[in-house]
Write a protein that holds these residues in place. Structure first.
Motif, PDB file in Angstrom:
ATOM      1  N   ASP A 139       0.817  -1.211   0.000  1.00 26.05           N
ATOM      2  CA  ASP A 139       0.000   0.000   0.000  1.00 26.05           C
ATOM      3  C   ASP A 139       0.852   1.264   0.000  1.00 26.05           C
ATOM      4  O   ASP A 139       0.527   2.237  -0.699  1.00 26.05           O
ATOM      5  CB  ASP A 139      -0.946   0.006   1.203  1.00 26.05           C
ATOM      6  N   ASP A 152       0.753   4.064  -2.875  1.00 31.48           N
ATOM      7  CA  ASP A 152       0.440   5.457  -2.546  1.00 31.48           C
ATOM      8  C   ASP A 152       1.501   6.396  -3.118  1.00 31.48           C
ATOM      9  O   ASP A 152       1.185   7.486  -3.624  1.00 31.48           O
ATOM     10  CB  ASP A 152       0.373   5.644  -1.030  1.00 31.48           C
ATOM     11  N   LEU A 164       0.977   6.994  -6.787  1.00 31.90           N
ATOM     12  CA  LEU A 164      -0.079   7.992  -7.046  1.00 31.90           C
ATOM     13  C   LEU A 164       0.401   9.397  -6.708  1.00 31.90           C
ATOM     14  O   LEU A 164       0.064  10.369  -7.400  1.00 31.90           O
ATOM     15  CB  LEU A 164      -1.329   7.645  -6.256  1.00 31.90           C
ATOM     16  N   SER A 191      -7.953  12.455 -13.888  1.00 33.19           N
ATOM     17  CA  SER A 191      -9.239  11.757 -13.926  1.00 33.19           C
ATOM     18  C   SER A 191      -9.610  11.331 -15.341  1.00 33.19           C
ATOM     19  O   SER A 191      -9.468  12.090 -16.302  1.00 33.19           O
ATOM     20  CB  SER A 191     -10.344  12.651 -13.355  1.00 33.19           C
ATOM     21  N   GLN A 243      -5.963  -0.423  -8.741  1.00 32.91           N
ATOM     22  CA  GLN A 243      -7.191  -0.181  -7.972  1.00 32.91           C
ATOM     23  C   GLN A 243      -7.347   1.290  -7.636  1.00 32.91           C
ATOM     24  O   GLN A 243      -8.450   1.856  -7.748  1.00 32.91           O
ATOM     25  CB  GLN A 243      -7.162  -1.021  -6.695  1.00 32.91           C
ATOM     26  N   ARG A 244      -6.273   1.931  -7.221  1.00 31.10           N
ATOM     27  CA  ARG A 244      -6.340   3.356  -6.879  1.00 31.10           C
ATOM     28  C   ARG A 244      -6.674   4.199  -8.107  1.00 31.10           C
ATOM     29  O   ARG A 244      -7.452   5.161  -8.030  1.00 31.10           O
ATOM     30  CB  ARG A 244      -5.012   3.812  -6.255  1.00 31.10           C
ATOM     31  N   CYS A 245      -6.085   3.841  -9.236  1.00 31.75           N
ATOM     32  CA  CYS A 245      -6.337   4.600 -10.462  1.00 31.75           C
ATOM     33  C   CYS A 245      -7.778   4.419 -10.947  1.00 31.75           C
ATOM     34  O   CYS A 245      -8.439   5.391 -11.336  1.00 31.75           O
ATOM     35  CB  CYS A 245      -5.365   4.150 -11.560  1.00 31.75           C
ATOM     36  N   TYR A 290     -10.605   3.136  -9.203  1.00 29.57           N
ATOM     37  CA  TYR A 290     -11.655   3.558  -8.283  1.00 29.57           C
ATOM     38  C   TYR A 290     -11.514   5.009  -7.849  1.00 29.57           C
ATOM     39  O   TYR A 290     -12.522   5.688  -7.603  1.00 29.57           O
ATOM     40  CB  TYR A 290     -11.669   2.646  -7.054  1.00 29.57           C
ATOM     41  N   GLY A 291     -10.291   5.493  -7.743  1.00 29.34           N
ATOM     42  CA  GLY A 291     -10.088   6.851  -7.267  1.00 29.34           C
ATOM     43  C   GLY A 291     -10.184   7.923  -8.334  1.00 29.34           C
ATOM     44  O   GLY A 291     -10.653   9.035  -8.073  1.00 29.34           O
ATOM     45  N   PHE A 292      -9.764   7.564  -9.568  1.00 33.92           N
ATOM     46  CA  PHE A 292      -9.697   8.575 -10.622  1.00 33.92           C
ATOM     47  C   PHE A 292     -10.478   8.181 -11.878  1.00 33.92           C
ATOM     48  O   PHE A 292     -10.462   8.921 -12.861  1.00 33.92           O
ATOM     49  CB  PHE A 292      -8.232   8.841 -11.006  1.00 33.92           C
TER      50      PHE A 292
END
Length: 320
Positions: free
Chosen positions: A103, A107, A110, A146, A164-166, A168-170
């Protein structure tokens, strides 16, 4: 009680756990072990807890034909500084600390994506310089992340966490380059050609293990394939990238920018790279959080404890 040598200062909680089981010596320098000390610890200690920069090469193992050391419990998931095959030939096990860093490293990827795309490091330098003249509509325009397309080189634990971060987050479209297909809970398209993937993405992120197989995996051909606005991020190992080719691509503005946490000849960073305003440079902060470094240390201690108890190592990377 077996003798343990820890090559760098670690969190006190980790050291306390080590002292419960081992006669523990802790080196008080943050510099890598010298050529002499690499050989000395193999002769004098039963187990060693090394980390990045402690170069246990085949030559080191060859110079110590009958080592006392039987385990190198590496502090870190990457172990390309240890010749694992040569260690096995010398009867030395090697372990690492996967999972604990996932994680935190994702992070950091990102963080670098945002800093590079939105020109954050450049803006911070402008404010500190005293030359900022105030907001205006065309000031330091960067790239919005985004709904863009990210290409991930290597879809292991860290690569999947970045994806996953890319997604779901963006809301980003995910592409990846990997030897084998991966099952994800969202659409992620696999490429068998790195240059083909590089042509399609807005951000290219390297997160593969270091070692001979991946050395200079990202070179001039990849940077030439990238779109002029696209950004490159590296959170893997420095030598995964041909640093000379990256500098040339940034100097010629063939790519939009880069964000780096690792370097080919770390801690040396080329003057030409440091002089550029279109690259964000971090001092290998990928896992630099209290909780993460503590978890890494405890995972290394778990490997050491298993060895002392003659039970299978939780995170062995070779066999003897």
């Amino acid at each position: 009680m077996k003798k343990l040598f820890i090559t760098r200062p670690l969190p006190e909680s980790v050291l306390s756990a080590a002292r419960e089981v081992f006669d523990t010596s802790v080196r008080q320098s943050n510099l890598p072990l010298s050529a002499h000390d690499l050989r000395w610890v193999l002769r004098e200690y039963d187990v060693v807890l090394p980390t990045l920069g402690d170069i246990f090469s085949a030559e080191v193992f060859e110079d110590v034909p009958d080592p006392r050391c039987k385990l190198l419990a590496n502090f870190g998931v990457g172990y390309n500084h240890i010749d694992v095959a040569a260690a096995a030939r010398s009867g030395i096990l090697v372990s690492n600390t996967p999972g604990a860093v996932t994680d935190a490293t994702a992070d950091t990827a990102l963080l670098l994506m945002l800093m590079s795309a939105r020109r954050a490091a450049e803006g911070e330098r402008l404010v500190r310089s005293g030359a900022w003249e105030g907001w205006h509509p065309t000031q330091m325009l960067g790239m919005h992340l985004s709904r863009k397309t990210v290409g991930i080189i290597g879809l292991g634990r860290i690569g999947q966490a970045i994806a996953q971060r890319c997604f779901y987050g963006f809301g980003m479209r995910v592409r990846y380059f990997s030897r084998t297909p991966k099952m994800m809970e969202f659409d992620a398209r696999r490429f068998e050609s790195l240059t083909e993937m590089a042509r399609e993405v807005d951000v290219l992120v390297a997160c593969v293990p270091g070692g001979p197989e991946t050395r200079h995996l990202v070179g001039a051909d990849v940077f030439h394939a990238m779109q002029p606005h696209a950004h490159f991020v590296n959170v893997s190992r420095g030598d995964v990238v041909d640093e000379t080719a990256l500098v040339a691509a940034l100097q010629d503005r063939r790519i939009g920018g880069a964000g780096l946490d690792v370097y080919e000849h770390e801690p040396k960073v080329p003057d030409a790279l440091r002089a550029l305003d279109n690259v964000t440079l971090l001092p290998h902060l990928g896992t630099a959080a209290h909780e993460v470094r503590n978890s890494m240390g405890m995972m290394a201690i778990d490997n050491l404890k298993a060895f002392a108890a003659s039970t299978p190592l939780p995170n062995a990377v070779n066999a003897v």
